[in-house]
Design an enzyme around this catalytic site. Structure first.
Site, mmCIF file in Angstrom:
data_model
loop_
_atom_site.group_PDB
_atom_site.id
_atom_site.type_symbol
_atom_site.label_atom_id
_atom_site.label_comp_id
_atom_site.label_asym_id
_atom_site.label_seq_id
_atom_site.Cartn_x
_atom_site.Cartn_y
_atom_site.Cartn_z
ATOM 1 N N LYS A 101 0.829 -1.205 0.000
ATOM 2 C CA LYS A 101 0.000 0.000 0.000
ATOM 3 C C LYS A 101 0.868 1.261 0.000
ATOM 4 C CE LYS A 101 -2.879 0.440 3.624
ATOM 5 N NZ LYS A 101 -2.697 1.690 4.408
ATOM 6 N N SER A 102 1.857 1.306 0.866
ATOM 7 C CA SER A 102 2.720 2.499 0.956
ATOM 8 C C SER A 102 3.414 2.763 -0.368
ATOM 9 C CB SER A 102 3.801 2.288 2.028
ATOM 10 O OG SER A 102 3.237 2.223 3.300
ATOM 11 N N GLN A 122 4.707 9.245 7.304
ATOM 12 C CA GLN A 122 3.775 10.149 6.617
ATOM 13 C C GLN A 122 4.175 11.599 6.854
ATOM 14 O OE1 GLN A 122 -0.143 9.014 7.927
ATOM 15 N NE2 GLN A 122 -0.021 7.013 6.922
ATOM 16 N N ASP A 173 1.998 -1.178 11.932
ATOM 17 C CA ASP A 173 0.702 -1.618 11.395
ATOM 18 C C ASP A 173 0.362 -3.059 11.798
ATOM 19 O OD1 ASP A 173 0.293 0.829 10.152
ATOM 20 O OD2 ASP A 173 1.288 0.192 8.312
ATOM 21 N N LYS A 196 -4.602 5.528 14.680
ATOM 22 C CA LYS A 196 -4.619 4.857 13.373
ATOM 23 C C LYS A 196 -6.063 4.867 12.830
ATOM 24 C CE LYS A 196 -0.274 4.098 12.975
ATOM 25 N NZ LYS A 196 0.457 4.801 11.924
ATOM 26 N N ARG A 224 -6.532 1.515 17.913
ATOM 27 C CA ARG A 224 -6.290 0.063 17.823
ATOM 28 C C ARG A 224 -6.017 -0.593 19.170
ATOM 29 N NH1 ARG A 224 -3.142 -0.054 11.964
ATOM 30 N NH2 ARG A 224 -5.082 -0.037 10.773
HETATM 31 C C1 S3P Z 1 2.641 4.773 6.245
HETATM 32 C C2 S3P Z 1 3.170 5.159 7.446
HETATM 33 C C3 S3P Z 1 2.621 4.711 8.741
HETATM 34 C C4 S3P Z 1 1.710 3.493 8.594
HETATM 35 C C5 S3P Z 1 0.754 3.637 7.433
HETATM 36 C C6 S3P Z 1 1.511 3.835 6.142
HETATM 37 C C7 S3P Z 1 3.246 5.303 5.005
HETATM 38 O O1 S3P Z 1 1.867 5.760 9.297
HETATM 39 O O2 S3P Z 1 0.992 3.279 9.776
HETATM 40 O O3 S3P Z 1 -0.062 2.488 7.322
HETATM 41 O O4 S3P Z 1 2.967 4.771 3.917
HETATM 42 O O5 S3P Z 1 4.037 6.258 5.106
HETATM 43 P P1 S3P Z 1 2.519 6.882 10.233
HETATM 44 O O6 S3P Z 1 3.438 7.695 9.409
HETATM 45 O O7 S3P Z 1 1.348 7.689 10.735
HETATM 46 O O8 S3P Z 1 3.210 6.139 11.338
#
Ligand code: S3P
Length: 435
Positions: free
Chosen positions: A25-26, A173, A319, A346, A350
């Site tokens: 996904k990322s 993020q 996650d 989240k 969670r």
């Molecule tokens: C992600 C960063 C994580 C993760 C999310 C995806 C990303 O979040 O929990 O599912 O793709 O950069 P955070 O940056 O809020 O920790």
């Protein structure tokens, strides 16, 4: 979200076979974003056909980027160049995706036009000041609700300045939002993190020809650079594989192969944690895919014992806690989680959702502000679980159902499609009883 959809999970068969897990996904979010900003045409293979990542692709179509879908899990993105995005005529809907909204906040802060980012009920309750704070220090103008939640109204036409940002939160993020705004800023932008987080933004910007310096926990780039189109291969998502790693570990008689899963070291904390608990997981056929390490993960049932999860591991498995909590339910003795307050912000809270759900199935869970002590080794009973529209809570309890002595009803499961649309089909094919 309605409660119309639910699952009933019961003890199934030992898990067997060889599974292909959908794309990361990322990586999928970033691949569309960066390809859209690049000069030239980029091909993406292994794109996650989930609601979150499709929402991001849809947003770039609204911003004037032509994106073709030659087949499922492929995208051809005709980049418009760093200054080529066009003003959208309607709000940009990020759906359930925090990654989509936070990275877009950074990317859109430097555009000439105004736009509005909206999300679903869960995303509309999530904190955005962690990104709007540093972005406003750079000169961006972004309005949130008075409590810092979406919608985000991004006022374009601002001139951004680079910053040296010491992030108070270990968040890829936040880091990514600042770096993307940094592409549009004068001078240099740097980010230092309290603990290293996933570095896909840094690696992928570099693959798109951006001159970016990075090492674990640090990144720096100069504004005004252009991106050059490139082809991206998206590895299988470790966070989706995680549910099957836990399931096969705790369901007696299981032996499962998960093919060519992405093993970026900033993502695989759960492997370490499960092995600490006694799991039998081996890595076979190691290879590299799109610059990322991948390998088959072969997981066999093993008796687990509770463990204290090292705090330094938390960002590397951020996650995976819903899945870990189910492993802890099957493990003899106590599992102790600390330093994980981020779990409260989240897709749902969670810590609360997992603690409440496991208690409903008869397990003792002592919740703290930033963690929990889980008293494992009991047989879970029947119960009804609220997943709060959180994909990972729903999938975690689908696994819990496989080791329950009764019937687990899981409400509000539609959002599983945000990250893992065919989770239930794949799970049934491996041996789950999930209706
Ligand atoms: C992600 C960063 C994580 C993760 C999310 C995806 C990303 O979040 O929990 O599912 O793709 O950069 P955070 O940056 O809020 O920790």
């Amino acid at each position: 979200m309605s409660n119309a959809q639910h699952w009933i999970a019961r003890k199934g068969q030992p898990l067997q076979g060889s599974l292909t897990i959908p794309g990361d996904k990322s990586v999928s979010h970033r691949s569309v974003m960066f390809a859209a900003l690049a000069d030239g045409t980029s091909h993406i293979d292994g794109f996650l056909e989930g609601e979150d990542t499709r929402a991001t692709a849809r947003i770039f179509s609204q911003l004037g980027v032509r994106i073709e879908t030659p087949s499922a899990s492929q995208r051809v993105v005709h980049g418009v160049g760093i200054d080529g995005l066009q003003a959208p005529s309607a709000p940009l809907d990020c759906g359930n995706a925090g990654t989509g909204m936070r990275l877009l906040a950074g990317l859109l802060a430097g555009q000439a036009f105004d736009c509005t980012l909206v999300g679903d009920e869960s995303l509309s309750g999530r904190p955005m000041r962690r990104v709007t704070g540093p972005l406003s220090q750079m000169g961006a103008k972004i309005d949130t609700e008075s409590d810092g939640t979406p919608p985000l109204h991004v006022h374009g036409g601002q001139s951004l300045q680079g910053i040296d940002f010491a992030s108070p939160v270990a968040s890829a993020q936040v880091k990514s939002a600042v770096l993307l705004a940094g592409l549009y800023a004068q001078g240099e932008t740097s980010v230092v993190e309290p603990h290293p987080t996933r570095d896909y933004t840094e690696r992928m910007l570099s693959a798109f020809g951006v001159d970016i310096e990075f090492s674990p926990g640090k990144a720096r780039l100069r504004g005004g650079q252009r991106l050059r189109a490139t082809d991206i291969v998206v590895p299988a998502d470790f966070s989706s594989a995680a549910f099957f790693l836990v399931a096969a570990s705790i369901i007696p008689g299981s032996e499962l192969r998960l093919k060519q899963v992405g093993l970026n070291p900033r993502r695989t904390g759960l492997l370490y944690a499960l092995r600490l608990m006694g799991a039998d997981i081996t890595e076979e056929n190691p290879a590299e895919q799109g610059g990322e390490p991948v390998a088959d993960l072969v997981v066999r049932h093993a008796p687990l014992k509770g463990a204290r999860i090292p705090e330094a591991l938390v960002p590397d498995m951020i996650d995976e806690f819903p899945a870990l909590f189910v492993a802890a339910a099957a493990a003899e003795g106590q599992t102790v989680v600390t330093g994980a307050a981020e779990l409260r912000v989240k897709e749902s809270d969670r810590l609360a959702a997992m603690a409440t759900g496991l208690r409903a199935l008869g397990m003792q869970v002592d919740e703290t502000e930033e963690g929990a002590t889980l008293h494992g080794g009991v047989t879970l009973g029947s119960g009804t679980i609220e997943s709060h529209g959180d994909h990972r809570i729903a999938m975690a309890f689908a696994i819990a159902g496989q080791i329950s002595g009764g019937e687990v009803r899981i409400n509000d499961i539609a959002n599983v499609a945000t990250s893992f649309p065919d989770f239930d089909g794949l799970a049934r094919s491996a041996g789950f009883d999930l209706a």
